[in-house]
Motif scaffolding. Structure first.
Motif, PDB file in Angstrom:
ATOM      1  N   HIS A  63      -3.942 -12.063  46.043  1.00  0.00           N
ATOM      2  CA  HIS A  63      -4.713 -11.300  45.064  1.00  0.00           C
ATOM      3  C   HIS A  63      -4.984 -12.126  43.810  1.00  0.00           C
ATOM      4  CE1 HIS A  63      -4.712  -8.014  41.768  1.00  0.00           C
ATOM      5  NE2 HIS A  63      -5.939  -8.345  42.089  1.00  0.00           N
ATOM      6  N   HIS A  95      -8.478 -13.358  42.236  1.00  0.00           N
ATOM      7  CA  HIS A  95      -8.761 -12.969  40.856  1.00  0.00           C
ATOM      8  C   HIS A  95      -9.126 -14.198  40.010  1.00  0.00           C
ATOM      9  CE1 HIS A  95      -8.146 -10.337  37.285  1.00  0.00           C
ATOM     10  NE2 HIS A  95      -7.651 -11.433  36.709  1.00  0.00           N
ATOM     11  N   HIS A 146     -12.694 -15.400  38.172  1.00  0.00           N
ATOM     12  CA  HIS A 146     -12.803 -15.801  36.761  1.00  0.00           C
ATOM     13  C   HIS A 146     -13.509 -17.157  36.640  1.00  0.00           C
ATOM     14  CE1 HIS A 146     -10.896 -12.819  34.284  1.00  0.00           C
ATOM     15  NE2 HIS A 146      -9.722 -12.887  34.918  1.00  0.00           N
ATOM     16  N   HIS A 172     -12.871  -9.221  33.308  1.00  0.00           N
ATOM     17  CA  HIS A 172     -12.461  -7.815  33.267  1.00  0.00           C
ATOM     18  C   HIS A 172     -12.110  -7.371  31.852  1.00  0.00           C
ATOM     19  CE1 HIS A 172      -8.273  -9.205  32.994  1.00  0.00           C
ATOM     20  NE2 HIS A 172      -8.639 -10.102  33.898  1.00  0.00           N
ATOM     21  N   MET A 184     -15.237  -6.110  38.759  1.00  0.00           N
ATOM     22  CA  MET A 184     -14.375  -7.200  39.213  1.00  0.00           C
ATOM     23  C   MET A 184     -13.311  -6.676  40.170  1.00  0.00           C
ATOM     24  SD  MET A 184     -12.519 -10.114  36.952  1.00  0.00           S
ATOM     25  CE  MET A 184     -11.547 -11.411  37.713  1.00  0.00           C
ATOM     26  N   GLU A 185     -12.710  -5.533  39.842  1.00  0.00           N
ATOM     27  CA  GLU A 185     -11.709  -4.936  40.735  1.00  0.00           C
ATOM     28  C   GLU A 185     -12.322  -4.603  42.097  1.00  0.00           C
ATOM     29  OE1 GLU A 185      -9.836  -1.622  38.788  1.00  0.00           O
ATOM     30  OE2 GLU A 185      -8.975  -2.906  37.219  1.00  0.00           O
ATOM     31  N   GLU A 241     -12.778  -7.869  43.997  1.00  0.00           N
ATOM     32  CA  GLU A 241     -11.479  -8.338  44.493  1.00  0.00           C
ATOM     33  C   GLU A 241     -11.054  -7.538  45.722  1.00  0.00           C
ATOM     34  OE1 GLU A 241      -8.472  -8.373  41.384  1.00  0.00           O
ATOM     35  OE2 GLU A 241      -9.959  -9.128  39.974  1.00  0.00           O
ATOM     36  N   TYR A 299      -5.378  -2.346  43.926  1.00  0.00           N
ATOM     37  CA  TYR A 299      -5.531  -1.359  42.864  1.00  0.00           C
ATOM     38  C   TYR A 299      -5.270   0.069  43.336  1.00  0.00           C
ATOM     39  CZ  TYR A 299      -7.380  -5.378  40.481  1.00  0.00           C
ATOM     40  OH  TYR A 299      -7.510  -6.631  39.912  1.00  0.00           O
TER      41      TYR A 299
END
Length: 154
Positions: A112, A116, A120, A126, A136-137, A140, A153
């Protein structure tokens, strides 16, 4: 569609317990996780992944972000698409603590955080707005699902 060339340097600082982190991060998996997070507009990527101890993680976060604590992942992006160049620095003790708190295998949490950090490196952020955080979540979660990983999440 062929995948873009990816040059990956995987580095481990010397610290107590490094063997568990090396075991959770075999090179072929790190390549797979980072490559999965590269967007369609990326023609090539050069990424260094460095696993550090709490002291180095704290120093980098303090020096470059003005935050005096070790964080899970820092992304130093030097160029975006079409040729992505970045350093991803992951703080092993923080990653291990978070994985334990979340009840996740260490490798799953690393997957993860590498996704992430790679996002970036391509300009995803985020911290700019709630809408950007949600986008973004979602990105991902989609990437991790394609890798057979659960949504971090949920």
């Amino acid at each position: 569609m062929p995948q873009p060339p990816l040059s990956l340097s995987l580095q481990f600082a010397r610290f107590d317990g490094v063997a568990a982190h090396r075991a959770a991060l075999p090179r072929h998996k790190v390549l797979r996780w980072v490559r999965a997070a590269l967007g369609g507009d990326v023609q090539a990527a050069e990424i260094t992944v460095r696993i550090v101890d709490a002291d180095e993680g704290r120093q980098l976060n303090r020096d470059f972000r003005g935050k005096d604590y070790a964080t899970n992942v820092l992304t130093f992006d030097y160029s975006g698409a079409p040729v992505v160049a970045a350093d991803l620095v992951l703080c092993a003790p923080v990653v291990a603590r978070e994985a334990a708190e979340l009840g996740k295998p260490l490798a799953e949490h690393y997957a993860h955080l590498l996704v992430h950090g790679t996002l970036h490196a391509q300009g995803w952020d985020h911290e700019t707005s709630e809408a950007d955080a949600e986008a973004m979540e979602a990105q991902e979660a989609a990437i991790l699902a394609a890798l057979g990983q659960p949504n971090p999440y949920q």
